[in-house]
Design an enzyme around this catalytic site. Sequence first.
Site, mmCIF file in Angstrom:
data_model
loop_
_atom_site.group_PDB
_atom_site.id
_atom_site.type_symbol
_atom_site.label_atom_id
_atom_site.label_comp_id
_atom_site.label_asym_id
_atom_site.label_seq_id
_atom_site.Cartn_x
_atom_site.Cartn_y
_atom_site.Cartn_z
ATOM 1 N N LYS A 22 0.767 -0.784 -0.174
ATOM 2 C CA LYS A 22 -0.044 -0.338 -0.021
ATOM 3 C C LYS A 22 0.654 1.483 -0.182
ATOM 4 O O LYS A 22 0.609 2.254 -0.214
ATOM 5 C CB LYS A 22 -0.837 -0.158 1.319
ATOM 6 C CG LYS A 22 -1.455 1.300 1.178
ATOM 7 C CD LYS A 22 -2.249 1.976 3.137
ATOM 8 C CE LYS A 22 -2.652 3.050 3.178
ATOM 9 N NZ LYS A 22 -3.182 2.929 4.003
ATOM 10 N N ASP A 121 -5.914 7.997 8.865
ATOM 11 C CA ASP A 121 -5.875 7.026 10.553
ATOM 12 C C ASP A 121 -5.611 8.334 11.466
ATOM 13 O O ASP A 121 -5.036 8.898 11.553
ATOM 14 C CB ASP A 121 -4.881 6.886 10.642
ATOM 15 C CG ASP A 121 -4.503 5.076 9.565
ATOM 16 O OD1 ASP A 121 -5.811 4.452 9.593
ATOM 17 O OD2 ASP A 121 -3.927 4.290 9.907
ATOM 18 N N ASP A 321 4.595 0.472 12.352
ATOM 19 C CA ASP A 321 2.894 0.068 11.317
ATOM 20 C C ASP A 321 2.877 -1.199 11.926
ATOM 21 O O ASP A 321 1.279 -1.909 11.663
ATOM 22 C CB ASP A 321 2.651 -0.129 10.023
ATOM 23 C CG ASP A 321 2.582 1.143 9.078
ATOM 24 O OD1 ASP A 321 1.380 2.197 10.130
ATOM 25 O OD2 ASP A 321 2.747 1.635 7.955
ATOM 26 N N MET A 343 6.371 7.491 17.610
ATOM 27 C CA MET A 343 6.284 8.292 16.329
ATOM 28 C C MET A 343 4.944 8.312 15.967
ATOM 29 O O MET A 343 4.688 9.439 15.784
ATOM 30 C CB MET A 343 6.598 7.546 15.295
ATOM 31 C CG MET A 343 8.298 7.256 14.905
ATOM 32 S SD MET A 343 8.506 5.852 13.601
ATOM 33 C CE MET A 343 8.040 6.995 12.015
#
Length: 437
Positions: A22, A121, A321, A343
Amino acid sequence: MGIFKIEGGIRLKGEITPQGAKNEALQILCAVLLTPEKVTINNIPDIIDINKLITLLGNLGVKIQKIGSGSYTFQADEVNVGYLETEAFKKEGGALRGSIMIVGPLLARFGKGYIPKPGGDKIGRRRLDTHFEGFINLGAKFRYNREDHFYGVEATEGLTGAHMLLDEASVTGTANIVMAAVLAKGITTVYNAACEPYLQQLCKMLNSMGAKITGVGSNLLTIEGVEYLGGCEHRILPDMIEIGSWIGLAAMTRSEITIKNVSWDNLGVIPSTFRKIGITLERRGDDIYIPSHEEGYEIKTDIDGSILTVADAPWPGFTPDLLSIVLVVATQAKGDVLIHQKMFESRLFFVDKLIDMGAKIMLCDPHRAVVMGHDFQSQLKATTMSSPDIRAGISLLIAALSAKGTSTIQNIEQIDRGYERIDERLRAIGANIVRVE
């Protein structure tokens, strides 16, 4: 709004192939705006965020043709730059954070680029300063409409190469600056540049189009501007975040799974980080084989015997992630681990759902959580929960697949933003998961 109903506690078995990445696709698709010639891109994931960007490109006037599963051609020879100032674009661009990366290519080729404040997000503050400071260094003038939250940069006389030291190694910021600099006059040097594999892929693609970028893979990029870029064909890497998700899924459900064609050489510390929390994984050619972990898995301690800390960091550090995946998998490990999310300040705010399911987690602050593993002595309990963002969503889905009983996950559009046909692919390896619209 759709929901997933998941019957947990079922062992899975079989092979699964990761989708195209992605985060690479978002960059690569924006780069088609740099040339009027045809660009062919393969292995594009069929997910909400990518499809939104493809639609946006089409509305900008890019000619798009689907030539196969995951394969498209793009030709930006009649771009309608005026679309950037329409109300339709403000709504469309604001719904997708990745849309920020159209600004660099448009600025380089057409002398202006605009973008509404991007969405995405809800994982805390995500700065755009690096992007726009880079454009200003190249000679662009910045403007901001506070009422509409609308950003713009203009360079009617073109861009000029410059030396810049980025205040943070932003992946999208680096990508945006590189795409602007390839058509600037003179030489641009970007220090503290991001060097993720996906950024390397972008640079390789641009070089195949005629750009002159050196230092690819390091944190110092040198870009010698050219007057024109041509077409090319490019293949997107497999998604390392999905690969990590499948590793976690296999361990948590004690399933025997083979992940196919993972591009091992681009996984960095991901395999070794999962090994630190006790997961066995084997390299078989370019595949990852994970056995069923019948005896569970044990978290390693540091050399001095202190609690293991898993923290995120810019590449080649561990990607943020995947921290939520490590966290949920640790709930059934033997031992304890400190998860340190440096982060993003809101990415751990899904642990209350796991605690409701019976996990032993102490949230220390917005950035740190201590997980005390059950060692499979106590199974998580099924519950009803909502997916707050893509990565938390997949973590809750993994928890549900391991839990006792039938769980319901709401707001699954968040998961669909990043994972292609996830319910179909999980059913193919034995999961009992149903999508209810």
